[in-house]
Design a protein around this motif. Structure first.
Motif, mmCIF file in Angstrom:
data_model
loop_
_atom_site.group_PDB
_atom_site.id
_atom_site.type_symbol
_atom_site.label_atom_id
_atom_site.label_comp_id
_atom_site.label_asym_id
_atom_site.label_seq_id
_atom_site.Cartn_x
_atom_site.Cartn_y
_atom_site.Cartn_z
ATOM 1 N N VAL A 91 -3.286 33.076 57.432
ATOM 2 C CA VAL A 91 -3.952 34.171 58.151
ATOM 3 C C VAL A 91 -3.426 35.513 57.663
ATOM 4 N N ILE A 92 -2.102 35.600 57.452
ATOM 5 C CA ILE A 92 -1.521 36.870 57.003
ATOM 6 C C ILE A 92 -2.018 37.225 55.601
ATOM 7 N N ILE A 93 -2.098 36.228 54.725
ATOM 8 C CA ILE A 93 -2.504 36.497 53.341
ATOM 9 C C ILE A 93 -4.011 36.691 53.240
ATOM 10 N N ALA A 94 -4.791 36.062 54.128
ATOM 11 C CA ALA A 94 -6.251 36.147 54.038
ATOM 12 C C ALA A 94 -6.792 37.482 54.515
ATOM 13 N N LEU A 95 -6.052 38.183 55.370
ATOM 14 C CA LEU A 95 -6.556 39.460 55.889
ATOM 15 C C LEU A 95 -6.807 40.485 54.783
ATOM 16 N N PRO A 96 -5.889 40.662 53.813
ATOM 17 C CA PRO A 96 -6.208 41.622 52.736
ATOM 18 C C PRO A 96 -7.383 41.194 51.866
ATOM 19 N N ALA A 97 -7.703 39.882 51.878
ATOM 20 C CA ALA A 97 -8.823 39.422 51.052
ATOM 21 C C ALA A 97 -10.158 39.964 51.531
ATOM 22 N N LEU A 98 -10.211 40.448 52.780
ATOM 23 C CA LEU A 98 -11.445 41.045 53.289
ATOM 24 C C LEU A 98 -11.689 42.439 52.711
ATOM 25 N N ARG A 99 -10.620 43.053 52.187
ATOM 26 C CA ARG A 99 -10.741 44.404 51.656
ATOM 27 C C ARG A 99 -10.518 44.477 50.154
ATOM 28 N N LEU A 100 -9.642 43.607 49.623
ATOM 29 C CA LEU A 100 -9.307 43.625 48.205
ATOM 30 C C LEU A 100 -9.878 42.393 47.525
ATOM 31 N N ASP A 101 -9.963 42.478 46.217
ATOM 32 C CA ASP A 101 -10.471 41.342 45.446
ATOM 33 C C ASP A 101 -10.011 41.499 44.003
ATOM 34 N N GLY A 102 -9.978 40.369 43.293
ATOM 35 C CA GLY A 102 -9.705 40.391 41.869
ATOM 36 C C GLY A 102 -8.259 40.705 41.544
ATOM 37 N N PHE A 103 -8.084 41.585 40.566
ATOM 38 C CA PHE A 103 -6.765 41.876 40.012
ATOM 39 C C PHE A 103 -5.831 42.478 41.055
ATOM 40 N N TYR A 104 -6.325 43.381 41.893
ATOM 41 C CA TYR A 104 -5.473 44.046 42.872
ATOM 42 C C TYR A 104 -4.985 43.065 43.939
ATOM 43 N N TYR A 105 -5.835 42.144 44.337
ATOM 44 C CA TYR A 105 -5.400 41.137 45.307
ATOM 45 C C TYR A 105 -4.382 40.194 44.667
ATOM 46 N N GLY A 106 -4.555 39.884 43.374
ATOM 47 C CA GLY A 106 -3.575 39.058 42.687
ATOM 48 C C GLY A 106 -2.207 39.719 42.644
ATOM 49 N N LEU A 107 -2.164 41.038 42.375
ATOM 50 C CA LEU A 107 -0.893 41.759 42.390
ATOM 51 C C LEU A 107 -0.269 41.758 43.785
ATOM 52 N N LEU A 108 -1.117 41.909 44.807
ATOM 53 C CA LEU A 108 -0.595 41.910 46.177
ATOM 54 C C LEU A 108 0.039 40.568 46.519
ATOM 55 N N THR A 109 -0.622 39.470 46.201
ATOM 56 C CA THR A 109 -0.083 38.147 46.516
ATOM 57 C C THR A 109 1.137 37.816 45.666
ATOM 58 N N LEU A 110 1.161 38.297 44.417
ATOM 59 C CA LEU A 110 2.353 38.092 43.592
ATOM 60 C C LEU A 110 3.545 38.843 44.178
ATOM 61 N N GLY A 111 3.307 40.053 44.675
ATOM 62 C CA GLY A 111 4.372 40.783 45.349
ATOM 63 C C GLY A 111 4.819 40.091 46.627
ATOM 64 N N LEU A 112 3.882 39.476 47.349
ATOM 65 C CA LEU A 112 4.248 38.736 48.549
ATOM 66 C C LEU A 112 5.114 37.528 48.197
ATOM 67 N N ASN A 113 4.785 36.866 47.097
ATOM 68 C CA ASN A 113 5.604 35.740 46.648
ATOM 69 C C ASN A 113 7.025 36.198 46.322
ATOM 70 N N GLU A 114 7.155 37.340 45.666
ATOM 71 C CA GLU A 114 8.477 37.873 45.344
ATOM 72 C C GLU A 114 9.218 38.312 46.606
ATOM 73 N N LEU A 115 8.495 38.834 47.587
ATOM 74 C CA LEU A 115 9.116 39.240 48.846
ATOM 75 C C LEU A 115 9.699 38.035 49.574
ATOM 76 N N CYS A 116 8.955 36.922 49.581
ATOM 77 C CA CYS A 116 9.472 35.695 50.207
ATOM 78 C C CYS A 116 10.704 35.182 49.467
ATOM 79 N N ARG A 117 10.695 35.280 48.153
ATOM 80 C CA ARG A 117 11.847 34.813 47.373
ATOM 81 C C ARG A 117 13.095 35.633 47.688
ATOM 82 N N VAL A 118 12.947 36.952 47.746
ATOM 83 C CA VAL A 118 14.092 37.813 48.046
ATOM 84 C C VAL A 118 14.608 37.559 49.458
#
Length: 552
Positions: free
Chosen positions: A199-226
């Protein structure tokens, strides 16, 4: 004395001059005589360079069911048949036959059967390492199947897949250690964790798409790792969190433990395949295929809630990824920080890219290739990553949709070459466009165009300054053989766009027009130039025809 030899000019003599014809061309310069049959010989000798490819796609045909009722097995609970079978008639014998149009269920059955009997056929020296890699293959193939639903079916370029799996694995491990939860509850709790993160990750998908959403989710993955690596509660000092309950009994023999882990990964793969089939092959998957990328407006106008369908598929995949995260914790008795690493994300992306994005067989095959290179061929050292990179680069540059897109890509290439060969055989060197040659059913029209093309090629060799000057001196009357051939061809041309001379003022003003070739439609003016005499107008018309002939 000059060494340059003057070329002897040919002269045409009018055969009617002996009868005393007045005003005729008695002797005029003419070009060298050319054999009109040479063009025909050159055309017959023309060979089209074609690729050696089959004309017909070979398909195995079985005998028909005869007078028996044709019973078809169907996937429960749908009405889709297991094997897509089509009845045809043999072209030669006219006997009824059956063709298996979709052979993928057969290949899936054989592949899964081979995986099921793998522990019984592997050599003893390599059994332990191969079965361990097989269990890892089952887990990562299940993850990539869910990721394929997100990227392929839903069309959401998310790189947070392993973030959901990792957070579910760490949270369920922490709960199992501190609350003493049994192993069978970990996947269930992981489903709720995956739903929350979905649910948390799907909310930005309503506004973003493509490359920018990929960068956002990659940053979220790095945030979880840290967050995990810096938290003492999740094993920041030990490199991971271990101690969860597991379904593997420590009192079993090592080989028995390996076999149980292998079959548990295999069962997880079967469950992920059924989930992919249920989502991608049912109504929600068909809705998303109905409205592909950049056609959301059409989907909305058709009454399809495209965004809702995408989010639904994303949430279902997130729940499944949470389940896999809980299973991962029970499988390894915990989780390491490597599951969040950028290396793991790139390897997962390479798996689905090499196999083919949007295909279940592509995700499984790509995972098998990467796992074999990364976990089995360890003796290659760092060179195995170079091999993986080269395979991925080759796939992106030369394949349209991974390894499992080769078959369709080859068929498209073969159909293209077949069309080129067929059109080249029909056009015989350019008398019509290739797409016209394949669409014309009247073969007489093709041969007429071929003959006309050969005539044009021959007449182009006759065009020279001599015949142009001859026509200028005498537009009408008896001409040399070369000029007569050219004039005959011009006179018998079609009425469509045929040039004519229009008399504006007798003996004073003439213009060149072009006929429409359609009854009731007036001719069009070709040029604004005005000719003083009819002979000058005839010669101007002749020059325009020569220009069209040379440009044809």
């Amino acid at each position: 004395m000059s060494d340059i030899k003057t070329k002897k000019r040919k002269t045409w003599k009018n055969p009617l001059a002996v009868w005393g014809a007045k005003g005729g061309n008695h002797e005029v310069p003419t070009p060298e005589w050319k054999n009109p049959h040479q063009i025909w010989r050159d055309t017959k000798a023309f060979k089209v360079p074609t690729t050696k490819i089959g004309r017909f796609h070979y398909e195995y045909k079985s005998s028909n069911h005869g007078e028996k009722i044709w019973n078809r097995l169907r996937w429960w609970p749908t009405r889709r048949t297991i094997l897509w079978t089509q009845g045809v008639y043999n072209r030669k014998s006219l006997k009824p036959e059956k063709i298996r149009k979709d052979k993928r269920p057969i290949f899936w059955f054989l592949s899964l059967l081979a995986l099921a009997i793998m522990p019984f056929i592997l050599p003893d020296g390599y059994k332990n390492s191969l079965l361990t890699a097989g269990g890892i293959f089952g887990i990562y193939a299940s993850i990539n199947l869910c990721w394929t639903l997100v990227i392929g079916t839903a069309g959401i370029f998310s790189l947070a897949t392993y973030a959901i799996v990792g957070m579910s694995a760490f949270l369920t491990t922490w709960l199992s250690i501190n609350l003493g939860l049994p192993w069978w509850m970990l996947p269930m709790i992981g489903m709720f964790v995956g739903l929350a993160f979905g649910v948390i990750i799907a909310l930005p998908a309503l506004r973003l798409d493509g490359f920018y959403y990929g960068l956002l989710t990659l940053g979220l993955n790095e945030l979880c790792r840290v967050f995990i690596t810096t938290s003492h509660a999740f094993g920041a000092a030990s490199g991971g969190l271990y101690g969860a309950d597991t379904f593997v009994n420590d009192n079993w023999e090592p080989m028995t433990q390996t076999i149980v882990q292998y079959y548990s990964g295999f069962a997880l793969l079967i469950a992920a395949l059924f989930l992919f089939r249920f989502v991608d092959g049912k109504r929600i998957g068909r809705i998303l295929k109905l409205a592909p990328e950049k056609k959301e407006a059409f989907a909305e106008a058709s009454g399809v809630n495209y965004k809702r369908a995408r989010v639904t598929v994303f949430l279902i995949s997130s729940i499944a990824l949470g389940f896999i995260g809980g299973f991962y914790a029970a499988y390894y008795r915990g989780s390491a920080f490597d599951i969040f690493s950028f290396h793991t994300v790139i390897m997962g992306l390479a798996m689905i890219t090499i196999g083919g994005i949007g295909r279940a067989d592509g995700a499984v095959a790509g995972t098998l290739i990467i796992v074999v290179l990364d976990r089995v061929l360890v003796e290659l050292g760092p060179y195995r990553y170079i091999i993986i990179g080269l395979i991925m680069m080759f796939t992106i540059l030369f394949l349209k949709n991974g390894l499992f897109g080769i078959r369709k890509q080859f068929r498209d290439w073969r159909d293209k070459k077949k069309g080129e060969a067929r059109s080249s055989r029909l056009e015989r060197g350019g008398e019509m466009l290739p797409e016209q040659a394949t669409e014309i059913d009247n073969k007489d029209e093709i041969y007429r165009k071929r003959y006309d093309k050969m005539q044009r090629e021959f007449l182009k060799t006759l065009i020279c300054d001599e015949i142009i000057e001859e026509h200028k001196q005498k537009p009408l009357g008896q001409h040399s053989e070369a000029l007569e051939r050219v004039c005959y061809y011009f006179r018998r041309g079609a009425m469509n766009d045929k040039y004519v001379v229009k008399c504006e003022v007798p003996f004073k003003k003439y213009k060149i027009m072009a006929l429409s070739g359609v009854r009731g439609r007036s001719p069009r003016l070709v040029e604004d130039k005005i000719y003083d005499t009819v002979e000058a107008a005839y010669h101007g018309l002749f020059l325009r025809r020569i220009q069209d002939l040379m440009e044809a």
